[in-house]
Design a protein around this motif. Structure first.
Motif, PDB file in Angstrom:
ATOM      1  N   ALA A   1       0.832  -1.209   0.000  1.00  0.00           N
ATOM      2  CA  ALA A   1       0.000   0.000   0.000  1.00  0.00           C
ATOM      3  C   ALA A   1       0.865   1.256   0.000  1.00  0.00           C
ATOM      4  O   ALA A   1       0.647   2.187  -0.787  1.00  0.00           O
ATOM      5  N   THR A   2       1.882   1.267   0.854  1.00  0.00           N
ATOM      6  CA  THR A   2       2.723   2.448   1.002  1.00  0.00           C
ATOM      7  C   THR A   2       3.396   2.833  -0.313  1.00  0.00           C
ATOM      8  O   THR A   2       3.540   4.011  -0.634  1.00  0.00           O
ATOM      9  N   ASP A   3       3.803   1.822  -1.071  1.00  0.00           N
ATOM     10  CA  ASP A   3       4.536   2.056  -2.303  1.00  0.00           C
ATOM     11  C   ASP A   3       3.665   2.706  -3.380  1.00  0.00           C
ATOM     12  O   ASP A   3       4.151   3.446  -4.221  1.00  0.00           O
ATOM     13  N   ALA A   4       2.375   2.393  -3.349  1.00  0.00           N
ATOM     14  CA  ALA A   4       1.467   2.936  -4.371  1.00  0.00           C
ATOM     15  C   ALA A   4       0.903   4.287  -3.965  1.00  0.00           C
ATOM     16  O   ALA A   4       0.416   5.044  -4.800  1.00  0.00           O
ATOM     17  N   ALA A   5       0.951   4.581  -2.666  1.00  0.00           N
ATOM     18  CA  ALA A   5       0.206   5.731  -2.159  1.00  0.00           C
ATOM     19  C   ALA A   5       0.936   7.042  -2.391  1.00  0.00           C
ATOM     20  O   ALA A   5       2.130   7.152  -2.183  1.00  0.00           O
ATOM     21  N   ALA A   6       0.172   8.019  -2.860  1.00  0.00           N
ATOM     22  CA  ALA A   6       0.669   9.389  -2.917  1.00  0.00           C
ATOM     23  C   ALA A   6      -0.327  10.136  -2.082  1.00  0.00           C
ATOM     24  O   ALA A   6      -1.501  10.157  -2.405  1.00  0.00           O
ATOM     25  N   GLY A   7       0.090  10.666  -0.994  1.00  0.00           N
ATOM     26  CA  GLY A   7      -0.938  10.879  -0.023  1.00  0.00           C
ATOM     27  C   GLY A   7      -1.229  12.263   0.467  1.00  0.00           C
ATOM     28  O   GLY A   7      -0.425  13.178   0.443  1.00  0.00           O
ATOM     29  N   ILE A   8      -2.443  12.309   0.941  1.00  0.00           N
ATOM     30  CA  ILE A   8      -2.956  13.494   1.581  1.00  0.00           C
ATOM     31  C   ILE A   8      -2.823  13.335   3.086  1.00  0.00           C
ATOM     32  O   ILE A   8      -3.167  12.293   3.630  1.00  0.00           O
ATOM     33  N   VAL A   9      -2.361  14.377   3.733  1.00  0.00           N
ATOM     34  CA  VAL A   9      -2.377  14.409   5.198  1.00  0.00           C
ATOM     35  C   VAL A   9      -3.257  15.587   5.579  1.00  0.00           C
ATOM     36  O   VAL A   9      -2.804  16.729   5.651  1.00  0.00           O
ATOM     37  N   CYS A  10      -4.527  15.321   5.745  1.00  0.00           N
ATOM     38  CA  CYS A  10      -5.497  16.386   6.028  1.00  0.00           C
ATOM     39  C   CYS A  10      -6.772  15.756   6.608  1.00  0.00           C
ATOM     40  O   CYS A  10      -7.777  15.629   5.919  1.00  0.00           O
ATOM     41  N   PRO A  11      -6.712  15.316   7.875  1.00  0.00           N
ATOM     42  CA  PRO A  11      -7.837  14.541   8.417  1.00  0.00           C
ATOM     43  C   PRO A  11      -8.957  15.385   9.021  1.00  0.00           C
ATOM     44  O   PRO A  11      -9.973  14.834   9.431  1.00  0.00           O
TER      45      PRO A  11
ATOM     46  N   ARG B   1      -0.446   3.036 -10.662  1.00  0.00           N
ATOM     47  CA  ARG B   1       0.025   2.129  -9.612  1.00  0.00           C
ATOM     48  C   ARG B   1      -1.159   1.404  -8.969  1.00  0.00           C
ATOM     49  O   ARG B   1      -2.271   1.927  -8.948  1.00  0.00           O
ATOM     50  N   VAL B   2      -0.883   0.226  -8.458  1.00  0.00           N
ATOM     51  CA  VAL B   2      -1.907  -0.547  -7.755  1.00  0.00           C
ATOM     52  C   VAL B   2      -1.398  -0.869  -6.353  1.00  0.00           C
ATOM     53  O   VAL B   2      -0.248  -1.270  -6.186  1.00  0.00           O
ATOM     54  N   GLY B   3      -2.240  -0.657  -5.355  1.00  0.00           N
ATOM     55  CA  GLY B   3      -1.856  -1.012  -3.979  1.00  0.00           C
ATOM     56  C   GLY B   3      -3.038  -1.628  -3.248  1.00  0.00           C
ATOM     57  O   GLY B   3      -4.190  -1.483  -3.683  1.00  0.00           O
ATOM     58  N   PHE B   4      -2.744  -2.329  -2.165  1.00  0.00           N
ATOM     59  CA  PHE B   4      -3.805  -2.970  -1.381  1.00  0.00           C
ATOM     60  C   PHE B   4      -3.872  -2.361   0.012  1.00  0.00           C
ATOM     61  O   PHE B   4      -2.967  -2.572   0.835  1.00  0.00           O
ATOM     62  N   ARG B   5      -4.935  -1.591   0.251  1.00  0.00           N
ATOM     63  CA  ARG B   5      -5.096  -1.008   1.591  1.00  0.00           C
ATOM     64  C   ARG B   5      -5.478  -2.120   2.567  1.00  0.00           C
ATOM     65  O   ARG B   5      -6.363  -2.925   2.252  1.00  0.00           O
ATOM     66  N   PRO B   6      -4.856  -2.152   3.734  1.00  0.00           N
ATOM     67  CA  PRO B   6      -5.257  -3.149   4.727  1.00  0.00           C
ATOM     68  C   PRO B   6      -6.465  -2.630   5.515  1.00  0.00           C
ATOM     69  O   PRO B   6      -6.385  -1.593   6.165  1.00  0.00           O
ATOM     70  N   VAL B   7      -7.592  -3.347   5.400  1.00  0.00           N
ATOM     71  CA  VAL B   7      -8.823  -2.836   5.990  1.00  0.00           C
ATOM     72  C   VAL B   7      -9.318  -3.746   7.113  1.00  0.00           C
ATOM     73  O   VAL B   7      -9.455  -4.957   6.931  1.00  0.00           O
ATOM     74  N   ALA B   8      -9.594  -3.151   8.262  1.00  0.00           N
ATOM     75  CA  ALA B   8     -10.105  -3.888   9.422  1.00  0.00           C
ATOM     76  C   ALA B   8     -11.636  -3.839   9.411  1.00  0.00           C
ATOM     77  O   ALA B   8     -12.226  -2.978   8.750  1.00  0.00           O
TER      78      ALA B   8
END
Ligand code: FAD
Length: 366
Positions: A37-47, A303-310
């Motif tokens: 997931a981390t490798d594919a993610a380009a991320g927002i930090v704005c919660p 890119r493809v990534g797999f978010r780990p979801v609980a």
């Protein structure tokens, strides 16, 4: 003490970094799966603008966003400058003024406990378009100056390199847990056993399989995400803010014309890591309706990534009562770039028997 960490996405990398900072002995193992997931993610930090009401999640996300500037400065002091982190601000778009006013109210209220939100401003369509020139002129926005972007791959590499500089050993390979009755005593890679006082499992969407030999039914599922990198040749995009449209997508840019749009949320696809026509179509359709000025951009990469979801979309972490020497953390979902660095620092505390800032019971694995 000695610690073996399985999984070097943002969570494992941060845990390793924070443990080595304390002088602990760390072995960090990752098999570098395509789809991390981390490798594919380009991320927002704005919660802060979210309507999500879960208090435990918000607490974690808020602390995560607040921790970034401290961590980034620390990494920079060690020569790690390539994290893509920048507080470029964020705009949340809408055409409905009432919705924007509500958003303003929510942000102002949350700022009482989170001054890191910074300035909050309501921008009319012309000003919204001015700071992100490829947008349609239909949208007004709420601008928050504390919103940031980060490159998942960049910050992970920086954390791993800093941990290794501090003495951690990085091993590439497929790890299995080594245990005797109810004690986990280490991990093995290609038959080689790495014994340690503690094993920390930060294996993202793949963790269930790793924990199966312990007879633990760990209910983390992969959620597939596709994300597209575009290039606007010759355009200086380095200071463009993060854009949160009214749909469930986002647009953000890094320097040198790179604009990232995405991402899909695909449940029940398992670990199918293909780039699909439907996925790409959905992303382009949603992004171009908000930002028609992107239609002439070139497509550089998907890119493809797999978010780990609980199960409740709430991250979990802690020890496992049935086994000694085992700590597990997972379920970072769609906000793991925001929460991962801070949660890693919390895991390091837990592993060193120090008290954590978060109340562990709120994130209980059972
Ligand atoms: P991962 O990064 O998946 O790392 C787990 C690692 O464990 C993998 O490298 C895997 O190879 C390894 N592993 C597993 N089992 C084994 C084993 N047996 N042996 C060895 N290694 C093993 N978050 C935000 O906050 N903002 C965003 O804007 C954002 N955008 C995103 C966009 C996309 C496209 C995606 C996919 C995610 C996004 N996220 C975002 C979410 C965030 O990326 C994730 O929540 C976070 O990266 C999860 O980190 P992790 O370390 O738990 O898992």
């Amino acid at each position: 003490k000695s610690h073996t960490i399985i999984g070097a996405g943002i969570l494992g990398a941060s845990t390793a970094y924070h443990l080595t900072k304390r002088g602990e002995k760390v072995t960090l193992i990752d098999r570098l799966d395509y789809g991390q997931a981390t490798d594919a993610a380009a991320g927002i930090v704005c919660p802060w603008l979210t309507q999500r009401r879960n208090k435990a999640w918000y607490k974690l996300a808020k602390e995560g966003a607040k921790y970034y500037p401290t961590l980034i400065q620390e990494l920079e002091e060690q020569g790690e400058t390539n994290t893509g982190y920048s507080r470029v601000g964020a705009i949340s778009l809408h055409t409905d003024e009432k919705k924007l006013e509500k958003m303003m109210e929510r942000a102002l209220k949350r700022r009482e406990e989170a001054p890191e939100i910074g300035e909050i401003t309501l921008l009319p369509p012309n000003e919204t378009n001015k700071i992100f020139p490829v947008l349609s002129r239909d949208y007004s926005s709420v601008h928050v100056s504390g919103g940031a972007r980060v490159n998942g791959r960049g910050v992970r590499n920086a954390l791993v390199r800093a941990a290794v500089k501090n003495g951690a050993t990085f091993i590439k390979g497929d790890a299995k847990l080594v245990f005797e009755e109810t004690s986990v005593i280490g991990a093995s890679v290609n038959g080689q056993v790495y014994e340690s006082d503690q094993v920390i499992v930060t294996a993202g969407a793949w963790a269930s399989k790793l924990l199966k030999p312990l007879n633990l039914n760990f209910e983390i599922k992969p959620q597939k995400a596709q994300i597209i990198h575009l290039l606007l040749n010759g355009v200086d995009t380095s200071n463009w803010p993060v854009v949160m449209p009214p749909n469930n997508q986002y647009i953000l840019s890094f320097g040198e014309g790179r604009v990232v749009i995405g991402a899909t949320h695909e449940d029940d696809q398992g670990f199918d890591n293909r780039i699909t026509a439907g996925g790409v179509h959905e992303i382009l359709d949603k992004a171009l309706s908000v930002a028609p000025g992107l239609s002439n951009a070139s497509i550089e990469e998907v890119r493809v990534g797999f978010r780990p979801v609980a199960p409740n979309f709430l991250p979990v972490f802690g020890t496992i009562p049935q086994y000694k020497g085992l700590i597990v953390a997972n379920g970072l979902g769609a906000s793991g770039l925001t929460t991962g660095p801070f949660l890693g620092s919390e895991l390091a505390k837990l592993a060193c028997y120090e008290s954590t800032e978060l109340n562990i019971d709120d994130y209980s694995i059972s």
